[in-house]
Design a protein around this motif. Structure first.
Motif, PDB file in Angstrom:
ATOM      1  N   GLU A  90      -8.379   0.464   2.142  1.00 25.07           N
ATOM      2  CA  GLU A  90      -7.473   0.688   1.009  1.00 25.07           C
ATOM      3  C   GLU A  90      -6.920  -0.626   0.476  1.00 25.07           C
ATOM      4  O   GLU A  90      -6.705  -0.757  -0.731  1.00 25.07           O
ATOM      5  CB  GLU A  90      -6.366   1.650   1.399  1.00 25.07           C
ATOM      6  CG  GLU A  90      -6.885   3.053   1.591  1.00 25.07           C
ATOM      7  CD  GLU A  90      -5.815   4.114   1.715  1.00 25.07           C
ATOM      8  OE1 GLU A  90      -4.683   3.900   1.239  1.00 25.07           O
ATOM      9  OE2 GLU A  90      -6.131   5.178   2.278  1.00 25.07           O
ATOM     10  N   TYR A  91      -6.703  -1.599   1.340  1.00 21.92           N
ATOM     11  CA  TYR A  91      -6.201  -2.884   0.863  1.00 21.92           C
ATOM     12  C   TYR A  91      -7.255  -3.608   0.034  1.00 21.92           C
ATOM     13  O   TYR A  91      -6.973  -4.185  -1.010  1.00 21.92           O
ATOM     14  CB  TYR A  91      -5.761  -3.780   2.024  1.00 21.92           C
ATOM     15  CG  TYR A  91      -5.291  -5.130   1.553  1.00 21.92           C
ATOM     16  CD1 TYR A  91      -4.178  -5.247   0.700  1.00 21.92           C
ATOM     17  CD2 TYR A  91      -5.956  -6.285   1.921  1.00 21.92           C
ATOM     18  CE1 TYR A  91      -3.760  -6.475   0.242  1.00 21.92           C
ATOM     19  CE2 TYR A  91      -5.518  -7.522   1.466  1.00 21.92           C
ATOM     20  CZ  TYR A  91      -4.442  -7.614   0.627  1.00 21.92           C
ATOM     21  OH  TYR A  91      -4.020  -8.836   0.162  1.00 21.92           O
ATOM     22  N   GLN A  95      -9.012   2.300   7.815  1.00 19.30           N
ATOM     23  CA  GLN A  95      -8.536   2.837   6.540  1.00 19.30           C
ATOM     24  C   GLN A  95      -7.582   1.867   5.852  1.00 19.30           C
ATOM     25  O   GLN A  95      -7.612   1.705   4.637  1.00 19.30           O
ATOM     26  CB  GLN A  95      -7.850   4.198   6.753  1.00 19.30           C
ATOM     27  CG  GLN A  95      -7.500   4.912   5.464  1.00 19.30           C
ATOM     28  CD  GLN A  95      -8.727   5.286   4.646  1.00 19.30           C
ATOM     29  OE1 GLN A  95      -9.807   5.538   5.178  1.00 19.30           O
ATOM     30  NE2 GLN A  95      -8.573   5.310   3.343  1.00 19.30           N
ATOM     31  N   GLN A 133      -2.238   9.966   6.014  1.00 17.31           N
ATOM     32  CA  GLN A 133      -2.848  10.945   6.926  1.00 17.31           C
ATOM     33  C   GLN A 133      -3.248  10.294   8.256  1.00 17.31           C
ATOM     34  O   GLN A 133      -3.045  10.863   9.320  1.00 17.31           O
ATOM     35  CB  GLN A 133      -4.068  11.589   6.273  1.00 17.31           C
ATOM     36  CG  GLN A 133      -3.697  12.517   5.135  1.00 17.31           C
ATOM     37  CD  GLN A 133      -4.929  13.049   4.435  1.00 17.31           C
ATOM     38  OE1 GLN A 133      -5.821  12.286   4.069  1.00 17.31           O
ATOM     39  NE2 GLN A 133      -4.986  14.355   4.269  1.00 17.31           N
ATOM     40  N   LEU A 160       0.807  -1.219   0.000  1.00 16.59           N
ATOM     41  CA  LEU A 160       0.000   0.000   0.000  1.00 16.59           C
ATOM     42  C   LEU A 160       0.844   1.275   0.000  1.00 16.59           C
ATOM     43  O   LEU A 160       0.399   2.307  -0.495  1.00 16.59           O
ATOM     44  CB  LEU A 160      -0.942   0.028   1.212  1.00 16.59           C
ATOM     45  CG  LEU A 160      -2.069  -0.981   1.233  1.00 16.59           C
ATOM     46  CD1 LEU A 160      -2.855  -0.871   2.525  1.00 16.59           C
ATOM     47  CD2 LEU A 160      -2.989  -0.800   0.036  1.00 16.59           C
ATOM     48  N   SER A 180      -7.361  -2.176  -3.405  1.00 14.88           N
ATOM     49  CA  SER A 180      -6.105  -2.123  -4.159  1.00 14.88           C
ATOM     50  C   SER A 180      -5.988  -3.266  -5.143  1.00 14.88           C
ATOM     51  O   SER A 180      -6.606  -4.288  -5.041  1.00 14.88           O
ATOM     52  CB  SER A 180      -4.903  -2.164  -3.206  1.00 14.88           C
ATOM     53  OG  SER A 180      -4.819  -3.412  -2.576  1.00 14.88           O
ATOM     54  N   ASN A 213       2.059   4.654   1.012  1.00  9.62           N
ATOM     55  CA  ASN A 213       1.376   5.729   1.740  1.00  9.62           C
ATOM     56  C   ASN A 213      -0.136   5.696   1.551  1.00  9.62           C
ATOM     57  O   ASN A 213      -0.862   6.334   2.287  1.00  9.62           O
ATOM     58  CB  ASN A 213       1.913   7.093   1.317  1.00  9.62           C
ATOM     59  CG  ASN A 213       3.327   7.313   1.796  1.00  9.62           C
ATOM     60  OD1 ASN A 213       3.754   6.734   2.787  1.00  9.62           O
ATOM     61  ND2 ASN A 213       4.077   8.127   1.087  1.00  9.62           N
ATOM     62  N   GLY A 214      -0.600   4.959   0.552  1.00 15.77           N
ATOM     63  CA  GLY A 214      -2.033   4.828   0.347  1.00 15.77           C
ATOM     64  C   GLY A 214      -2.696   6.129  -0.049  1.00 15.77           C
ATOM     65  O   GLY A 214      -2.047   7.163  -0.212  1.00 15.77           O
ATOM     66  N   ARG A 215      -4.010   6.066  -0.216  1.00 20.71           N
ATOM     67  CA  ARG A 215      -4.763   7.262  -0.587  1.00 20.71           C
ATOM     68  C   ARG A 215      -4.898   8.208   0.601  1.00 20.71           C
ATOM     69  O   ARG A 215      -4.564   9.369   0.520  1.00 20.71           O
ATOM     70  CB  ARG A 215      -6.130   6.858  -1.121  1.00 20.71           C
ATOM     71  CG  ARG A 215      -6.029   6.148  -2.471  1.00 20.71           C
ATOM     72  CD  ARG A 215      -7.351   5.641  -3.006  1.00 20.71           C
ATOM     73  NE  ARG A 215      -8.421   6.614  -2.896  1.00 20.71           N
ATOM     74  CZ  ARG A 215      -9.590   6.332  -2.351  1.00 20.71           C
ATOM     75  NH1 ARG A 215      -9.843   5.149  -1.857  1.00 20.71           N
ATOM     76  NH2 ARG A 215     -10.529   7.245  -2.289  1.00 20.71           N
ATOM     77  N   LEU A 216      -5.402   7.684   1.694  1.00 24.26           N
ATOM     78  CA  LEU A 216      -5.550   8.474   2.923  1.00 24.26           C
ATOM     79  C   LEU A 216      -4.769   7.866   4.083  1.00 24.26           C
ATOM     80  O   LEU A 216      -4.736   8.427   5.171  1.00 24.26           O
ATOM     81  CB  LEU A 216      -7.024   8.578   3.322  1.00 24.26           C
ATOM     82  CG  LEU A 216      -7.934   9.357   2.393  1.00 24.26           C
ATOM     83  CD1 LEU A 216      -9.378   9.222   2.830  1.00 24.26           C
ATOM     84  CD2 LEU A 216      -7.534  10.818   2.350  1.00 24.26           C
TER      85      LEU A 216
END
Length: 184
Positions: A180-181, A176, A107, A99, A184, A101-104
């Motif tokens: 995201e995983y 999160q 953060q 992943l 992906s 840094n991923g999308r969010l």
């Protein structure tokens, strides 16, 4: 002289932040057992009910197909939860690498790290704030006294509720992370 003073200040600031960060990592290890009890790890255990069985099964199948990791059966997990957590922790590391840094995700990770480090700094901050209250009471300075008097209990509360606060932000990160995983 000015350059030396600025350089020394920067070195001391960097050293101080590194010390606080390391204290935060030690605190994190005590609370989450060297990642074995992070919410990202616990979510995939059979005994955890934060995800539906269907979602958990989909995630485990995806992890198996991508990384060839075999999770323990529910029966084996019940008899050896520590081993189940270690396997999941290893899978989490691989997913984290995938992943990035991923999308969010970054953060959420920054937010968690901010609170972890703030909590790690709270005993030092409490001490400085408490000393500031005493000094400003002796050498009257209403503004410093008021600010210090307000901050002192906040640092105490941060320390007292450290596990609750870190668990809250670690849970947000875990949600999160798996969101995201999954996409992906």
């Amino acid at each position: 002289r000015v350059t030396f003073g600025i350089s020394l200040s920067l070195v001391l600031i960097y050293m101080g932040t590194d010390i606080i960060r390391n204290i935060g990592k030690i605190l994190e290890t005590k609370i989450f057992g060297n990642e074995l009890f992070f919410p990202t790890t616990s979510r995939l255990l059979h005994l955890d009910d934060k995800f539906s069985k269907e979602k958990k099964q989909q995630l485990c199948e995806k992890i198996h197909s991508e990384f060839r990791i075999n999770f323990l059966t529910q029966k084996d997990e019940e008899s050896n939860e520590h081993e189940a957590r270690k396997i999941i922790k290893e899978a989490i590391g691989l997913i984290r690498q995938k992943l990035g840094n991923g999308r969010l995700l970054l953060q959420y990770n920054i937010r968690y790290g901010f609170w972890r480090n703030l909590i790690a700094a709270s005993p030092f901050s409490f001490s400085l704030s408490f000393v500031s209250v005493i000094i400003s009471a002796i050498v009257p300075n209403t503004m410093i006294f008021t600010i210090s008097l307000c901050l002192t209990p906040l640092y105490i509360l941060l320390w007292v509720y450290r596990k609750v606060i870190l668990t809250y932000f670690a849970n947000q990160y875990a949600e999160q992370f798996y969101l995201e995983y999954k996409i992906s």
